[in-house]
Design a protein around this motif. Structure first.
Motif, PDB file in Angstrom:
ATOM      1  N   UNK A  69      55.692  23.703  34.721  1.00  0.00           N
ATOM      2  CA  UNK A  69      56.072  23.231  33.391  1.00  0.00           C
ATOM      3  C   UNK A  69      57.331  23.957  32.928  1.00  0.00           C
ATOM      4  N   UNK A  70      57.812  23.570  31.774  1.00  0.00           N
ATOM      5  CA  UNK A  70      59.033  24.170  31.241  1.00  0.00           C
ATOM      6  C   UNK A  70      58.806  25.637  30.866  1.00  0.00           C
ATOM      7  N   UNK A  71      59.712  26.522  31.264  1.00  0.00           N
ATOM      8  CA  UNK A  71      59.583  27.926  30.860  1.00  0.00           C
ATOM      9  C   UNK A  71      59.808  28.122  29.361  1.00  0.00           C
ATOM     10  N   UNK A  77      51.335  26.473  29.811  1.00  0.00           N
ATOM     11  CA  UNK A  77      52.079  26.524  31.050  1.00  0.00           C
ATOM     12  C   UNK A  77      51.221  25.955  32.178  1.00  0.00           C
ATOM     13  N   UNK A  78      51.868  25.373  33.145  1.00  0.00           N
ATOM     14  CA  UNK A  78      51.194  24.854  34.330  1.00  0.00           C
ATOM     15  C   UNK A  78      51.715  25.588  35.551  1.00  0.00           C
ATOM     16  N   UNK A  79      50.792  26.156  36.335  1.00  0.00           N
ATOM     17  CA  UNK A  79      51.177  26.871  37.554  1.00  0.00           C
ATOM     18  C   UNK A  79      50.382  26.345  38.744  1.00  0.00           C
ATOM     19  N   UNK A  80      50.963  26.525  39.922  1.00  0.00           N
ATOM     20  CA  UNK A  80      50.295  26.156  41.160  1.00  0.00           C
ATOM     21  C   UNK A  80      49.412  27.312  41.626  1.00  0.00           C
ATOM     22  N   UNK A  81      48.377  26.961  42.379  1.00  0.00           N
ATOM     23  CA  UNK A  81      47.572  27.946  43.097  1.00  0.00           C
ATOM     24  C   UNK A  81      47.809  27.693  44.585  1.00  0.00           C
ATOM     25  N   UNK A  82      47.512  28.675  45.405  1.00  0.00           N
ATOM     26  CA  UNK A  82      47.836  28.547  46.826  1.00  0.00           C
ATOM     27  C   UNK A  82      46.790  27.724  47.576  1.00  0.00           C
ATOM     28  N   UNK A  83      47.243  27.106  48.644  1.00  0.00           N
ATOM     29  CA  UNK A  83      46.319  26.408  49.539  1.00  0.00           C
ATOM     30  C   UNK A  83      45.429  27.421  50.258  1.00  0.00           C
ATOM     31  N   UNK A  84      45.939  28.638  50.453  1.00  0.00           N
ATOM     32  CA  UNK A  84      45.148  29.693  51.076  1.00  0.00           C
ATOM     33  C   UNK A  84      43.928  30.032  50.230  1.00  0.00           C
ATOM     34  N   UNK A  85      44.098  30.054  48.898  1.00  0.00           N
ATOM     35  CA  UNK A  85      42.954  30.294  48.015  1.00  0.00           C
ATOM     36  C   UNK A  85      41.967  29.144  48.121  1.00  0.00           C
ATOM     37  N   UNK A  86      42.471  27.921  48.042  1.00  0.00           N
ATOM     38  CA  UNK A  86      41.595  26.742  48.147  1.00  0.00           C
ATOM     39  C   UNK A  86      40.761  26.820  49.419  1.00  0.00           C
ATOM     40  N   UNK A 142      45.312  22.889  44.167  1.00  0.00           N
ATOM     41  CA  UNK A 142      44.757  23.462  42.944  1.00  0.00           C
ATOM     42  C   UNK A 142      45.867  23.918  42.005  1.00  0.00           C
ATOM     43  N   UNK A 143      45.543  23.845  40.705  1.00  0.00           N
ATOM     44  CA  UNK A 143      46.491  24.177  39.642  1.00  0.00           C
ATOM     45  C   UNK A 143      45.752  24.875  38.508  1.00  0.00           C
ATOM     46  N   UNK A 144      46.520  25.504  37.634  1.00  0.00           N
ATOM     47  CA  UNK A 144      45.952  26.092  36.426  1.00  0.00           C
ATOM     48  C   UNK A 144      46.864  25.807  35.241  1.00  0.00           C
ATOM     49  N   UNK A 145      46.250  25.261  34.199  1.00  0.00           N
ATOM     50  CA  UNK A 145      46.925  25.059  32.921  1.00  0.00           C
ATOM     51  C   UNK A 145      46.482  26.213  32.030  1.00  0.00           C
ATOM     52  N   UNK A 146      47.430  27.004  31.580  1.00  0.00           N
ATOM     53  CA  UNK A 146      47.135  28.148  30.714  1.00  0.00           C
ATOM     54  C   UNK A 146      47.525  27.810  29.289  1.00  0.00           C
TER      55      UNK A 146
END
Length: 148
Positions: A69-71, A77-86, A142-146
């Motif tokens: 998302x826009x800084x 905010x929207x951030x990516x999570x890793x495929x390794x975590x998934x 996976x993603x996280x909306x904060x």
């Protein structure tokens, strides 16, 4: 009140960003809302424990908390999570979270007041989300909306 975190899966970054703008539930994407488990330090340390990868190496992965998302936004905010975590979450099913949660509950960022059982429950729900994401005909990430 604390920060709110909506963990969810989407087929790709553009779809996640569209859901961020329109609403995750409205977009029909699987959602895990949680209060107080941030994707960077807290979940990053869990990822380190689940994968056996040093935390500094986890944080250097290309999809680790990459801002989509826009800084300039000051409350969401929207951030990516890793495929390794998934993938590590899926590999730990069933019952592989008790030992991780015990160690994870003692990190400084939880302030010593996070029962391991609650973390086991969170990891199990996040693993369910991860398993659903990975087993779809078109695998999701996976993603996280904060939100403040």
């Amino acid at each position: 009140m604390g920060n709110l975190y909506d963990y969810f899966s989407a087929p790709d970054d553009p779809a996640a960003l569209a859901a961020f703008g329109r609403g995750i539930e409205e977009a029909g994407l699987p959602l895990l809302p949680v209060k107080g488990i941030d994707p960077y330090v807290q979940l990053g340390q869990a990822e380190s424990m689940l994968t056996g990868t040093p935390y500094d190496d986890v944080t250097s992965l290309p999809r680790f908390n990459r801002l989509l998302s826009s800084p300039d936004d000051d409350s969401r905010w929207l951030v990516t999570l890793t495929d390794e975590l998934r993938d590590a979450l899926v590999a730990a099913i069933p019952g592989g979270f008790a030992k991780v949660a015990e160690t994870w509950s003692r990190i400084e960022e939880f302030g010593g007041d996070c029962p391991p059982g609650e973390l086991v429950g969170f990891l199990a729900r996040l693993a369910d989300l991860a398993e659903e994401a990975r087993t779809r005909p078109e695998p999701h990430r996976l993603y996280c909306l904060m939100s403040l």
